[in-house]
Design an enzyme around this catalytic site. Structure first.
Site, PDB file in Angstrom:
ATOM      1  N   GLU A 198     -29.205  82.250  38.789  1.00  0.00           N
ATOM      2  CA  GLU A 198     -30.513  82.691  39.330  1.00  0.00           C
ATOM      3  C   GLU A 198     -30.489  81.456  40.001  1.00  0.00           C
ATOM      4  O   GLU A 198     -30.050  80.575  39.716  1.00  0.00           O
ATOM      5  CB  GLU A 198     -30.868  82.857  38.110  1.00  0.00           C
ATOM      6  CG  GLU A 198     -30.805  84.580  37.408  1.00  0.00           C
ATOM      7  CD  GLU A 198     -31.425  84.518  35.830  1.00  0.00           C
ATOM      8  OE1 GLU A 198     -32.526  83.530  35.502  1.00  0.00           O
ATOM      9  OE2 GLU A 198     -30.903  85.255  35.325  1.00  0.00           O
ATOM     10  N   GLY A 224     -33.441  79.171  39.604  1.00  0.00           N
ATOM     11  CA  GLY A 224     -33.401  78.388  38.927  1.00  0.00           C
ATOM     12  C   GLY A 224     -32.771  77.989  37.720  1.00  0.00           C
ATOM     13  O   GLY A 224     -33.307  77.420  36.813  1.00  0.00           O
ATOM     14  N   ARG A 228       5.749  64.055  63.824  1.00  0.00           N
ATOM     15  CA  ARG A 228       4.913  62.876  64.632  1.00  0.00           C
ATOM     16  C   ARG A 228       5.039  61.376  64.621  1.00  0.00           C
ATOM     17  O   ARG A 228       5.169  60.772  64.240  1.00  0.00           O
ATOM     18  CB  ARG A 228       3.474  62.835  63.848  1.00  0.00           C
ATOM     19  CG  ARG A 228       2.734  62.147  64.998  1.00  0.00           C
ATOM     20  CD  ARG A 228       1.766  63.536  65.472  1.00  0.00           C
ATOM     21  NE  ARG A 228       0.737  63.050  66.328  1.00  0.00           N
ATOM     22  CZ  ARG A 228       0.351  61.831  67.391  1.00  0.00           C
ATOM     23  NH1 ARG A 228       1.614  61.124  68.282  1.00  0.00           N
ATOM     24  NH2 ARG A 228      -0.482  60.718  67.159  1.00  0.00           N
ATOM     25  N   GLY A 269      -4.722  63.581  61.403  1.00  0.00           N
ATOM     26  CA  GLY A 269      -6.211  63.661  62.947  1.00  0.00           C
ATOM     27  C   GLY A 269      -6.998  64.442  63.686  1.00  0.00           C
ATOM     28  O   GLY A 269      -7.470  65.129  62.874  1.00  0.00           O
ATOM     29  N   GLU A 308     -18.864  77.308  38.719  1.00  0.00           N
ATOM     30  CA  GLU A 308     -18.472  77.658  37.161  1.00  0.00           C
ATOM     31  C   GLU A 308     -18.288  76.297  37.336  1.00  0.00           C
ATOM     32  O   GLU A 308     -17.994  75.846  35.945  1.00  0.00           O
ATOM     33  CB  GLU A 308     -16.614  78.262  37.494  1.00  0.00           C
ATOM     34  CG  GLU A 308     -16.339  79.389  37.321  1.00  0.00           C
ATOM     35  CD  GLU A 308     -15.049  79.739  37.625  1.00  0.00           C
ATOM     36  OE1 GLU A 308     -14.770  79.635  36.206  1.00  0.00           O
ATOM     37  OE2 GLU A 308     -14.206  80.444  38.250  1.00  0.00           O
ATOM     38  N   SER A 339     -19.543  69.191  39.152  1.00  0.00           N
ATOM     39  CA  SER A 339     -18.393  67.921  38.580  1.00  0.00           C
ATOM     40  C   SER A 339     -19.902  67.532  37.790  1.00  0.00           C
ATOM     41  O   SER A 339     -19.183  67.232  36.352  1.00  0.00           O
ATOM     42  CB  SER A 339     -18.462  67.345  39.886  1.00  0.00           C
ATOM     43  OG  SER A 339     -17.323  67.888  40.081  1.00  0.00           O
ATOM     44  N   GLU A 340     -20.826  67.758  38.278  1.00  0.00           N
ATOM     45  CA  GLU A 340     -22.143  66.771  36.406  1.00  0.00           C
ATOM     46  C   GLU A 340     -21.665  67.728  35.716  1.00  0.00           C
ATOM     47  O   GLU A 340     -22.493  66.760  34.909  1.00  0.00           O
ATOM     48  CB  GLU A 340     -23.233  66.644  37.526  1.00  0.00           C
ATOM     49  CG  GLU A 340     -23.256  65.826  39.017  1.00  0.00           C
ATOM     50  CD  GLU A 340     -22.525  66.190  40.277  1.00  0.00           C
ATOM     51  OE1 GLU A 340     -22.534  65.301  41.037  1.00  0.00           O
ATOM     52  OE2 GLU A 340     -22.468  67.920  40.257  1.00  0.00           O
TER      53      GLU A 340
END
Length: 382
Positions: A125, A127, A263, A337, A361, A364-365
């Site tokens: 939600e 909040g 390359r 590049g 989901e 990271s914190e």
């Protein structure tokens, strides 16, 4: 901390991975509209790939985490849109498989597996994202059923899903202990929503519940115990988010190895530059570390054991693999590049897609908090 033996794919698992790759290659053509791609979902069903979300047997069963990771990693290397569509089918319907009545399972799980019904997991939600205990969507008793009122935000597959697993507040001021899970059909009276325009074309939106009535048998599990339903689902799917990240990183690295071989710079392949070769080595090592952590967590889930340890390992796998994938894809863009920044380049696509994995989901914190609480103790962490 108890250890987990180093994970190694069996011959059977490698064969499963090969079958998935053969089934999916050249057959998944997403349109990238930012809305649910029903044709793509049906194709996933026709190819038999959605059945892999539920163990892959003749009948749907409790999902196998290692198989789920193999499935997601493999498809991610072919099409991130198809992988996302597949994963959302599992995330949205697994609580029904896990905690729904026999009637609910019979109604929805076969349709999800065939790709005829689109599922969604409606927890977040405005909040209450990371803080799921702060949910405000209300579910109040009404005779032998319930009435839902409020809003959900950042819901994948909204507003187009056919069935939503919805988490609502059934006991005020009870935190996580007062949340109940419901199965809510997308065509329910009073349910509406709108799509949201995202950085990467992803089907996601807002839902509005204006007196949506559901019967008593729509409850998944027990009343006021919906948070456990959510956590069991996320403990399964978080390592597989890591597998998605690993698949994206592998696709980026494969393209980059080819690029630096071909390359020419100063009359020699770019790969002959030691700085480039060492960068490739570092990226490959980080990728392998992420893969091992993901499959160790998935194997631990399949082996059972303490729920707290499963939650910790799932959080570690999701945290490390998604953060690593961001670094790997970024490093691959750097080695390509300017060409990799051109719209339509595979690396440009991966660069946009990989960013969301560190947020959904559980950001990271949040994963770090889960790990810290498990190791240090809840009383020492917030």
């Amino acid at each position: 901390m108890s250890g987990v033996a180093a994970f190694r794919l069996s011959d059977e698992q490698r064969e499963y991975q090969r079958r998935v790759r053969d089934a999916a290659t050249g057959k998944l053509a997403p349109r990238g509209t930012g809305r649910v791609d029903r044709e793509l979902v049906r194709t996933l069903g026709e190819l038999g790939l959605l059945r892999g979300l539920f163990g892959g047997g003749a009948e749907p069963s409790d999902a196998a985490a290692v198989q789920l990771c193999l499935l997601r990693e493999t498809i991610a290397q072919i099409s991130t849109e198809a992988e996302t569509a597949l994963a959302l089918q599992g995330l949205g319907s697994y609580p029904i498989l896990q905690s729904g009545s026999a009637e609910l399972r019979a109604r929805w799980i076969p349709a999800v597996i065939s790709g005829e019904a689109v599922a969604a997991f409606a927890l977040t939600e405005a909040g209450a994202g990371s803080d799921a205990a702060a949910l405000q969507l209300r579910a109040e008793r009404d005779g032998d059923g319930w009435v839902l009122a409020g809003e959900k935000l950042w819901i994948s597959n909204a507003p187009d899903a056919d069935i939503y697993t919805v988490f609502a507040r059934t006991t005020p001021d009870a935190g996580a202990r007062g949340v109940t899970a419901f199965a809510v059909p997308g065509d329910s009276a009073g349910l509406s929503g709108e799509p949201l325009d995202m950085l990467s074309p992803h089907p996601i939106g807002r839902l509005v519940f204006d007196g949506v009535r559901v019967p008593a048998d729509a409850v998944l599990g027990e009343v006021d115990r919906g948070f456990a339903v959510a956590m069991r689902t996320l403990d399964l799917f978080r390592p597989s988010v890591g597998a998605f990240a690993v698949g994206m990183a592998q696709a980026a690295l494969d393209a980059t190895v080819t690029h630096v071989r071909e390359r020419q710079v100063y009359g020699a392949p770019l790969a002959s530059q030691q700085a480039v070769a060492h960068r490739i080595a570092d990226l490959a090592t980080e990728l392998e570390a992420a893969r091992l952590l993901v499959y160790a967590a998935a194997a631990a889930y399949d082996d059972g054991g303490e729920p707290d340890q499963q939650s910790r390992r799932s959080a570690m796998a999701k945290l490390y693999a998604t953060e690593a994938a961001q670094r790997i894809v970024d490093g691959c863009v750097q080695l390509h590049g300017a060409a990799a920044l051109r719209h339509g380049h595979p690396l440009e696509h991966l660069y946009r897609d990989v960013r969301a994995l560190r947020i959904y989901e559980g950001a990271s914190e949040v994963q770090r908090s889960i790990i810290a609480r498990n190791l240090i103790g809840r009383e020492y962490t917030r």
